[in-house]
Design a protein around this motif. Structure first.
Motif, short mmCIF file in Angstrom:
data_model
loop_
_atom_site.label_atom_id
_atom_site.label_comp_id
_atom_site.label_asym_id
_atom_site.label_seq_id
_atom_site.Cartn_x
_atom_site.Cartn_y
_atom_site.Cartn_z
N ALA A 74 0.91 -1.23 -0.10
CA ALA A 74 -0.08 -0.06 0.00
C ALA A 74 0.92 1.25 0.02
O ALA A 74 0.60 2.15 -0.71
N THR A 75 1.88 1.07 0.81
CA THR A 75 2.92 2.28 0.94
C THR A 75 3.45 3.00 -0.39
O THR A 75 3.69 3.92 -0.88
N LEU A 76 4.23 1.69 -0.97
CA LEU A 76 4.92 1.96 -2.01
C LEU A 76 3.92 2.18 -3.47
O LEU A 76 4.27 3.05 -4.18
N ALA A 77 2.74 1.58 -3.45
CA ALA A 77 1.84 2.04 -4.63
C ALA A 77 1.40 3.33 -4.21
O ALA A 77 1.52 4.26 -5.47
N HIS A 78 1.19 3.93 -3.19
CA HIS A 78 0.82 5.30 -2.63
C HIS A 78 1.86 6.41 -3.30
O HIS A 78 1.76 7.42 -3.95
#
Length: 310
Positions: A74-78
């Protein structure tokens, strides 16, 4: 052996807040600070930004580790949506906690959405309670990781219907799209135990050490090379290192005795020693008292130190 160019990356603050490395200001930080940091890292020419992986921290470990661990996918996608070129590294994904098809679905989608910027870093994990809560085998986590890497190679490859037939996982005839944008997603293996180094050498495209000090690295790198030569494995392999904490310039506050400080040339001279050892990429971390100071340090490193590394 020729000395290769030295790349540099960073494991982002805020997203992981272990007492071993988090700065005091991170406790009150949030998504906006992460976005500002990712953009600063992108501007400064860093090779990658990284996020960690823990599902849940038991009470016995919470005082040291904290319970702040953002989900890496989720963090890397954001952050991929607010950056342009910096690569996205899971350092490290504890892939033995999940079925490889589930992991592949998440990371293939991330690579697809980011335009091919994923580097999948994997590791065995160390928190028994996480494994037990999720029904994963803690005692055999090394063997599970070995097969999971093989399964992920298949599931993250170019085939819409990947196949893997192993002792633990068996799948075929199951399609997954979107496929990764990269034909071959780089897979780096984390850990510094003898088993982890062997796994990196024989199954990985790179090695992410777990805090080896400088004096231990030459022997580890020599073992990596020997294992690959004995197995007849050729092709590129990325050797990593985690540098000492850094502060570019002369700090007017106590940055700790282990922190490497000084002029850009003094810092670059020290870091060039990694390159001579055979390290290809260093992960850096900066001491800071607030977000603004950290962004300034990132910019100074990119503009003044990085051009001197090679």
């Amino acid at each position: 052996m020729a000395v290769s160019a030295l790349a540099y990356g960073i494991q982002l603050p805020v997203q992981a807040q272990s007492a071993l490395f988090a700065e005091g200001w991170e406790a009150a930080a949030g998504p906006g600070d992460l976005v500002a940091l990712a953009r600063a890292v992108d501007r400064a020419g860093f090779g990658y930004l990284a996020a960690c992986d823990h599902v849940a921290i038991p009470r016995r470990l919470a005082p040291a580790m904290s319970t702040v661990w953002y989900d890496p996918v989720a963090t890397l996608a954001h952050l991929s949506a607010v950056t342009e070129r910096v690569r996205l590294l899971s350092h490290v994904a504890v892939v033995g906690l999940r079925h490889p098809l589930s992991t592949a679905k998440q990371y293939a989608t991330l690579d697809h959405l980011s335009g091919g910027r994923l580097i999948l870093g994997v590791g065995a994990g160390h928190v028994r309670e996480e494994f037990e809560a999720l029904g994963a085998d803690f005692e055999r986590r090394g063997a599970v990781l070995d097969e999971t890497i093989d399964a992920l190679r298949a599931a993250l490859g170019p085939e819409e219907f990947p196949e893997h037939h192993g002792k633990l996982y068996d799948f075929g005839g199951l399609g997954q799209r979107p496929r990764p944008a990269q034909r071959d997603v780089p897979l780096w293996v984390g850990g510094s135990s003898p088993a982890a180094v062997r796994r990196a050498a024989l199954k990985g495209d790179g090695w992410l050490p777990q805090g080896d000090p400088r004096e231990r690295l030459p022997a580890q790198i020599a073992r990596l090379r020997r294992l690959r030569e004995e197995a007849g494995i050729e092709g590129p392999f990325t050797v990593g290192a985690i540098a000492e904490p850094l502060y570019v310039g002369r700090a007017g506050w106590d940055v700790g005795r282990r922190t490497l400080t000084g002029t850009p040339e003094e810092i670059a001279e020290s870091l060039r020693a990694y390159r001579v050892m055979g390290v290809h990429q260093i992960q850096v971390r900066f001491r800071s008292r607030d977000l603004a100071e950290l962004i300034e340090q990132i910019g100074l490193f990119g503009a003044e130190v990085a051009p001197r590394l090679n």
